[in-house]
Design a protein around this motif. Structure first.
Motif, PDB file in Angstrom:
ATOM      1  N   UNK A 208      -9.957   1.984  -3.409  1.00 37.41           N
ATOM      2  CA  UNK A 208     -10.280   2.017  -1.758  1.00 37.41           C
ATOM      3  C   UNK A 208      -9.071   2.865  -0.957  1.00 37.41           C
ATOM      4  N   UNK A 209      -9.343   3.660  -0.267  1.00 41.23           N
ATOM      5  CA  UNK A 209      -8.462   4.477   0.612  1.00 41.23           C
ATOM      6  C   UNK A 209      -8.534   3.779   1.963  1.00 41.23           C
ATOM      7  N   UNK A 210      -7.187   3.155   2.266  1.00 41.55           N
ATOM      8  CA  UNK A 210      -7.313   2.455   3.392  1.00 41.55           C
ATOM      9  C   UNK A 210      -5.979   2.991   4.408  1.00 41.55           C
ATOM     10  N   UNK A 211      -6.454   3.386   5.451  1.00 41.20           N
ATOM     11  CA  UNK A 211      -5.229   3.942   6.397  1.00 41.20           C
ATOM     12  C   UNK A 211      -5.057   2.727   7.294  1.00 41.20           C
ATOM     13  N   UNK A 212      -3.777   2.053   7.483  1.00 43.86           N
ATOM     14  CA  UNK A 212      -3.308   0.981   8.248  1.00 43.86           C
ATOM     15  C   UNK A 212      -2.910   1.420   9.656  1.00 43.86           C
ATOM     16  N   UNK A 213      -3.025   0.641  10.498  1.00 43.68           N
ATOM     17  CA  UNK A 213      -2.490   1.023  11.830  1.00 43.68           C
ATOM     18  C   UNK A 213      -0.898   1.154  11.710  1.00 43.68           C
ATOM     19  N   UNK A 214      -0.463   2.082  12.405  1.00 47.13           N
ATOM     20  CA  UNK A 214       0.876   2.541  12.530  1.00 47.13           C
ATOM     21  C   UNK A 214       1.952   1.204  12.724  1.00 47.13           C
ATOM     22  N   UNK A 215       1.638   0.220  13.227  1.00 44.21           N
ATOM     23  CA  UNK A 215       2.165  -0.821  13.575  1.00 44.21           C
ATOM     24  C   UNK A 215       2.313  -1.981  12.676  1.00 44.21           C
ATOM     25  N   UNK A 216       1.245  -1.738  11.531  1.00 42.70           N
ATOM     26  CA  UNK A 216       1.179  -2.850  10.482  1.00 42.70           C
ATOM     27  C   UNK A 216       1.974  -2.193   9.305  1.00 42.70           C
ATOM     28  N   UNK A 217       3.369  -2.861   9.013  1.00 43.68           N
ATOM     29  CA  UNK A 217       4.015  -2.280   7.586  1.00 43.68           C
ATOM     30  C   UNK A 217       3.640  -3.069   6.364  1.00 43.68           C
ATOM     31  N   UNK A 218       4.023  -2.237   5.580  1.00 45.73           N
ATOM     32  CA  UNK A 218       3.888  -2.959   4.018  1.00 45.73           C
ATOM     33  C   UNK A 218       4.573  -4.413   3.983  1.00 45.73           C
ATOM     34  N   UNK A 219       3.829  -5.161   3.340  1.00 41.55           N
ATOM     35  CA  UNK A 219       4.353  -6.616   3.179  1.00 41.55           C
ATOM     36  C   UNK A 219       4.943  -6.917   1.933  1.00 41.55           C
ATOM     37  N   UNK A 220       4.347  -6.716   0.797  1.00 37.36           N
ATOM     38  CA  UNK A 220       4.958  -7.032  -0.453  1.00 37.36           C
ATOM     39  C   UNK A 220       5.755  -5.967  -1.193  1.00 37.36           C
ATOM     40  N   UNK A 222       6.618  -3.332  -4.172  1.00 36.37           N
ATOM     41  CA  UNK A 222       5.694  -2.752  -5.367  1.00 36.37           C
ATOM     42  C   UNK A 222       4.856  -1.841  -4.402  1.00 36.37           C
ATOM     43  N   UNK A 223       4.040  -1.466  -5.467  1.00 31.38           N
ATOM     44  CA  UNK A 223       3.203  -0.106  -5.159  1.00 31.38           C
ATOM     45  C   UNK A 223       1.991  -0.724  -4.528  1.00 31.38           C
ATOM     46  N   UNK A 224       1.527  -1.877  -4.952  1.00 35.14           N
ATOM     47  CA  UNK A 224       0.030  -2.099  -4.613  1.00 35.14           C
ATOM     48  C   UNK A 224       0.037  -2.874  -3.115  1.00 35.14           C
ATOM     49  N   UNK A 225      -0.954  -2.913  -2.544  1.00 37.69           N
ATOM     50  CA  UNK A 225      -1.015  -3.535  -1.094  1.00 37.69           C
ATOM     51  C   UNK A 225      -1.797  -4.829  -1.105  1.00 37.69           C
ATOM     52  N   UNK A 226      -1.757  -5.560  -2.241  1.00 41.26           N
ATOM     53  CA  UNK A 226      -2.320  -6.929  -2.080  1.00 41.26           C
ATOM     54  C   UNK A 226      -2.001  -7.644  -1.159  1.00 41.26           C
ATOM     55  N   UNK A 227      -0.641  -7.842  -1.013  1.00 39.64           N
ATOM     56  CA  UNK A 227      -0.203  -8.371  -0.171  1.00 39.64           C
ATOM     57  C   UNK A 227      -0.439  -8.123   1.446  1.00 39.64           C
ATOM     58  N   UNK A 228      -0.583  -6.947   1.640  1.00 40.51           N
ATOM     59  CA  UNK A 228      -1.226  -6.419   2.993  1.00 40.51           C
ATOM     60  C   UNK A 228      -2.426  -6.860   3.227  1.00 40.51           C
ATOM     61  N   UNK A 229      -3.373  -6.751   2.121  1.00 44.26           N
ATOM     62  CA  UNK A 229      -4.712  -7.113   2.274  1.00 44.26           C
ATOM     63  C   UNK A 229      -4.960  -8.578   2.540  1.00 44.26           C
ATOM     64  N   UNK A 230      -4.160  -9.329   1.986  1.00 46.19           N
ATOM     65  CA  UNK A 230      -3.963 -10.853   2.073  1.00 46.19           C
ATOM     66  C   UNK A 230      -3.733 -11.383   3.410  1.00 46.19           C
ATOM     67  N   UNK A 231      -2.840 -10.350   4.311  1.00 44.50           N
ATOM     68  CA  UNK A 231      -2.177 -10.964   5.441  1.00 44.50           C
ATOM     69  C   UNK A 231      -3.283 -11.008   6.757  1.00 44.50           C
ATOM     70  N   UNK A 232      -3.331 -11.924   7.445  1.00 43.57           N
ATOM     71  CA  UNK A 232      -4.006 -12.187   8.506  1.00 43.57           C
ATOM     72  C   UNK A 232      -3.917 -11.257   9.697  1.00 43.57           C
ATOM     73  N   UNK A 233      -2.593 -10.506   9.590  1.00 42.38           N
ATOM     74  CA  UNK A 233      -2.373  -9.642  10.866  1.00 42.38           C
ATOM     75  C   UNK A 233      -2.760  -8.188  10.354  1.00 42.38           C
ATOM     76  N   UNK A 234      -3.362  -7.933   9.286  1.00 41.86           N
ATOM     77  CA  UNK A 234      -3.522  -6.549   8.834  1.00 41.86           C
ATOM     78  C   UNK A 234      -4.664  -6.162   9.840  1.00 41.86           C
ATOM     79  N   UNK A 235      -4.406  -4.773   9.831  1.00 38.82           N
ATOM     80  CA  UNK A 235      -5.099  -4.019  10.875  1.00 38.82           C
ATOM     81  C   UNK A 235      -5.501  -2.548  10.284  1.00 38.82           C
TER      82      UNK A 235
END
Length: 348
Positions: A208-220, A222-235
């Motif tokens: 999946x090609x996801x562009x995150x809002x500039x104010x939402x930074x990488x959480x976990x 490593x290379x994947x964004x599983x933690x980002x997708x699990x975050x309630x504040x993802x945008x």
């Protein structure tokens, strides 16, 4: 000789026989026959270009002094090509490699810098997505490539210095012809890319090609964004779905420098107000002043904190496919008039 030694000997004999067959089957050409240079920095980028060759060659240029580089040689359409890689990432290393190629292959007329880079999404003007292609084409106030970190720091601002050379007119014209093909929906790019993506690792990742809002930074980490997708504040930044998975081509300014841009704050700061900036990369500024060159980059990340590697191989294949489509637009080279021309007729 015991059975283990015998098996080892058979394996060595088979390997040597295969290597000898390959050497005999690949034609050797003189260095004077090479008229196009392609520069890649990373191994997977160079392999994508090799996969685009219509034919491979060997060549043994005469070197004055120590031999610092090993090259690959091939043909795309009517063009005999040298594929070169700098020793390390960065404009200075790329410039040294380009200068060496220029010296050892005097009939090189122009170059392509092919590889991957970080896209600069700038909606709605540039809806850049992973796997797309960025081309450095001159605009109203730039030559198509800009060394964004070369300048002077004044009291209250950073002032860019110098100006890179524009791509040669024939490459700009060939790109224009490909743009016409795109509008008429008959571009050769998809057919070439389809062939390259059958190679191991270079298939479309279908991640999946996801562009995150500039104010939402990488959480976990490593290379994947599983933690980002699990975050309630993802945008996520909403972008309308595309009708197909083929890459789009974005023409504009490519920003070249010594650093890896990995956060949206620096991405926007280093863009320095250039609205048609489409990509960051780390080599081209060192090449364009040594050899007339067009810069082609496959987009493998968004130059933000969510930088991943899943799209690298496909993005490299997309850039290599575009390079091949571009060269196939251009007729065979007009050789320079010199004493070796008669010897080169059979190679052109």
């Amino acid at each position: 000789m015991d059975s283990e030694d015998a098996d080892s000997q058979r394996i060595d004999d088979a390997y040597n026989s295969q290597a000898e067959h390959q050497r005999k089957s690949i034609k050797e050409i003189p260095s004077e026959a090479i008229t196009v240079a392609i520069f890649c920095t990373l191994a997977f980028e160079a392999v994508a270009v090799k996969y685009s060759f219509d034919e491979e060659f060997t060549c043994h240029p005469t070197c004055i002094g120590p031999k610092n580089y090993l090259y690959s040689f091939g043909r795309i359409g009517n063009h005999r090509i040298i594929l070169a890689r700098p020793h390390h990432v960065g404009p200075v290393q790329a410039a040294h490699c380009a200068a060496t190629v220029r010296q050892q292959f005097p009939n090189v007329q122009f170059a392509l810098s092919i590889g991957t880079g970080g896209g600069i999404p700038h909606l709605p003007r540039h809806d850049i997505r992973l796997g797309d292609i960025a081309i450095g084409i001159p605009g109203d106030n730039h030559p198509g490539i800009l060394e964004y970190d070369f300048g002077k720091y004044e009291q209250d601002r950073f002032v860019l210095k110098g100006c890179a050379n524009k791509p040669p007119s024939i490459l700009i014209s060939a790109d224009g012809s490909l743009e016409e093909d795109e509008i008429m929906e008959r571009s050769p790019l998809s057919k070439i890319l389809r062939t390259l993506t059958t190679r191991p690792k270079y298939a479309h990742p279908y991640v999946e090609d996801i562009l995150y809002d500039a104010k939402f930074h990488h959480i976990n980490k490593g290379d994947d964004c599983n933690g980002c997708e699990a975050a309630t504040e993802k945008n996520h930044v909403y972008r309308p779905p595309r009708p197909h998975h083929q890459p789009y081509v974005h023409r504009g300014l490519i920003l070249s420098g010594n650093g890896v841009v990995k956060n949206p704050r620096d991405r926007d700061l280093l863009r320095r107000g250039y609205d048609d900036a489409v990509c960051f990369e780390m080599e081209a500024a060192g090449i364009v002043d040594e050899i007339p060159c067009l810069v082609v980059r496959g987009i493998c990340n968004y130059a933000d904190t969510h930088k991943q590697d899943a799209w690298r191989y496909y993005a490299a294949a997309a850039a290599a496919a575009y390079g091949k489509a571009l060269l196939c637009k251009i007729d065979g080279p007009h050789m320079r008039q010199n004493s070796s021309v008669g010897d080169l007729v059979r190679y052109v």
